[in-house]
Design an enzyme around this catalytic site. Structure first.
Site, PDB file in Angstrom:
ATOM      1  N   LYS A 155      87.463   0.505 -33.927  1.00  0.00           N
ATOM      2  CA  LYS A 155      85.850   0.504 -33.497  1.00  0.00           C
ATOM      3  C   LYS A 155      85.358   1.767 -32.920  1.00  0.00           C
ATOM      4  CE  LYS A 155      83.140  -1.794 -29.918  1.00  0.00           C
ATOM      5  NZ  LYS A 155      83.142  -2.680 -29.013  1.00  0.00           N
ATOM      6  N   LYS A 183      84.462  -1.338 -37.334  1.00  0.00           N
ATOM      7  CA  LYS A 183      83.281  -1.765 -37.073  1.00  0.00           C
ATOM      8  C   LYS A 183      82.714  -0.418 -36.726  1.00  0.00           C
ATOM      9  CE  LYS A 183      80.982  -3.411 -32.955  1.00  0.00           C
ATOM     10  NZ  LYS A 183      81.249  -4.020 -31.855  1.00  0.00           N
TER      11      LYS A 183
HETATM   12  C1  PBG Z   1      81.965  -5.175 -26.972  1.00  0.00           C
HETATM   13  C2  PBG Z   1      80.936  -5.498 -28.249  1.00  0.00           C
HETATM   14  C3  PBG Z   1      79.971  -4.449 -28.866  1.00  0.00           C
HETATM   15  C4  PBG Z   1      79.541  -5.112 -30.016  1.00  0.00           C
HETATM   16  C5  PBG Z   1      80.320  -6.116 -30.168  1.00  0.00           C
HETATM   17  N1  PBG Z   1      81.571  -6.442 -29.383  1.00  0.00           N
HETATM   18  C6  PBG Z   1      79.259  -3.486 -28.121  1.00  0.00           C
HETATM   19  C7  PBG Z   1      79.708  -2.144 -27.811  1.00  0.00           C
HETATM   20  O1  PBG Z   1      80.925  -1.734 -27.930  1.00  0.00           O
HETATM   21  O2  PBG Z   1      79.182  -1.604 -27.333  1.00  0.00           O
HETATM   22  C8  PBG Z   1      78.597  -4.401 -30.690  1.00  0.00           C
HETATM   23  C9  PBG Z   1      77.915  -5.407 -31.880  1.00  0.00           C
HETATM   24  C10 PBG Z   1      76.888  -4.954 -32.671  1.00  0.00           C
HETATM   25  O3  PBG Z   1      76.286  -3.932 -32.526  1.00  0.00           O
HETATM   26  O4  PBG Z   1      76.183  -5.683 -33.628  1.00  0.00           O
HETATM   27  N2  PBG Z   1      81.862  -6.068 -26.311  1.00  0.00           N
END
Ligand code: PBG
Length: 326
Positions: free
Chosen positions: A199, A252
């Site tokens: 991520k 991601k």
């Molecule tokens: C964290 C989380 C995020 C997203 C999914 N889980 C936000 C982040 O890390 O800032 C982002 C998903 C998206 O942008 O569609 N709980």
């Protein structure tokens, strides 16, 4: 010109479907939903056209709408009624996700995945508990090890409420192992973990932070989420999650990171998921509202490309809209 080689022979309408290398089906898609404990009506999310925050009372109804389109799985995000420095509303039995999941699993046949993180629950908006300085004041740094325990507790509370799968997204080291251990100890040996394994610290999450109310109040997430410049490091991250017992490996965001999706596909035999994030969704919507892009065709091509790169599953805000056309 070589007269015998003519790839165009295979591009007639009649033969295209026979030769198509990649399929996109509704059953490949996971639809995110937002359940909000601070509202008693369904409220549109401005930055993500077509999406809403729904109250717990409407969570099952919202999932039933998604199931109608042929999409079988949802991932649940929660907005709690209150926040504190530890994010304690994340793991309580009467928390927003726990209540919603109980309802959804009782009233629908959807496969229910939960996002396991603290950023929507902490008043500072970070994904874990903050380190304290010598005077006991919170710093700008998330305390990795102190956060593991509460993340594991959160995952167990989701499983107890009926979640079919948990998806930890906090990017703490050792997070998958800690969650696996606690799930097993609590008797949830059959609940798989879909790890947000690679991520990135991405600007593409902007619209989501509005939707789930989880923007960091100060500082940034660079000290726990990955540097967009790095690909080899992602392989190390993913490998650790595999060793710790991750069942599904997620990358991601998706479109700007298709090289990572491909690398994970080639290196590991686990199912690979990709998260087509809020910014990827919002961009296509914004351009289509201007008349500059065709919404449906662009969305379809985006998701098809994510599958072509090697993803088995796609988490996407386009799930419902596209599934009805597949
Ligand atoms: C964290 C989380 C995020 C997203 C999914 N889980 C936000 C982040 O890390 O800032 C982002 C998903 C998206 O942008 O569609 N709980």
């Amino acid at each position: 010109m070589n007269q015998s080689a003519r790839p165009r022979r295979l591009r007639t309408d009649g033969i295209r479907p026979l030769l198509s290398e990649t399929d996109l089906e509704a059953s490949d898609l996971i639809a995110p939903i937002f359940v909000d404990a601070t509202t008693d009506e369904r409220r549109p999310i401005e930055t993500m056209p077509g999406h809403e925050r729904v109250p717990v009372s409407a969570a099952a109804e919202r999932v039933a709408e998604i199931r109608e389109t042929g999409v079988e799985a949802v991932i649940v995000f929660g907005v709690p009624e209150s926040k504190d420095d530890e994010g304690s509303r994340a793991w309580v039995e009467d928390g927003v996700v726990q209540k919603a999941v109980r309802k959804i699993s009782r009233e629908t046949d959807a496969y229910v995945i939960t996002d396991v993180c603290l950023c929507e629950y902490t008043d500072h908006g970070h994904c874990g508990i903050l380190e304290a300085d010598a005077r006991g004041e919170p710093t700008l740094t998330v305390d990795n090890d102190a956060s593991l325990d509460v993340l594991a507790r959160t995952a167990v509370s989701h499983a107890k409420a009926g979640a079919d799968m948990v998806a930890p997204s906090a990017m703490m080291d050792g997070m998958v192992g800690a969650i696996r251990e606690e799930l097993d100890e609590a008797g949830h040996t059959e609940v798989p973990i879909m790890s947000y394994a690679a991520k990135y610290e991405s600007a593409f999450y902007g619209p989501f932070r509005d939707a789930a109310d989880g923007a960091p109040a100060f500082g940034d997430r660079r000290h726990y989420q990955m540097d967009p410049a790095n690909a080899r490091e992602a392989m190390r991250e993913v490998e650790l999650d595999v060793e710790e017992g991750a069942d599904v490996l997620m990358v991601k965001p998706a479109l700007p990171y298709l090289d990572i999706v491909r690398d994970v596909r080639e290196r590991f035999d686990h199912p690979v998921a990709a998260y087509n994030v809020s910014g990827e969704y919002a961009m296509v919507h914004a351009a289509s509202e201007q008349g500059w892009l065709d919404l449906e065709e662009t969305a379809y091509e985006s998701l098809l490309s994510i599958k072509r790169a090697g993803a088995d599953l796609i988490l996407t805000y386009f799930a419902e809209d596209l599934a009805t056309h597949l």
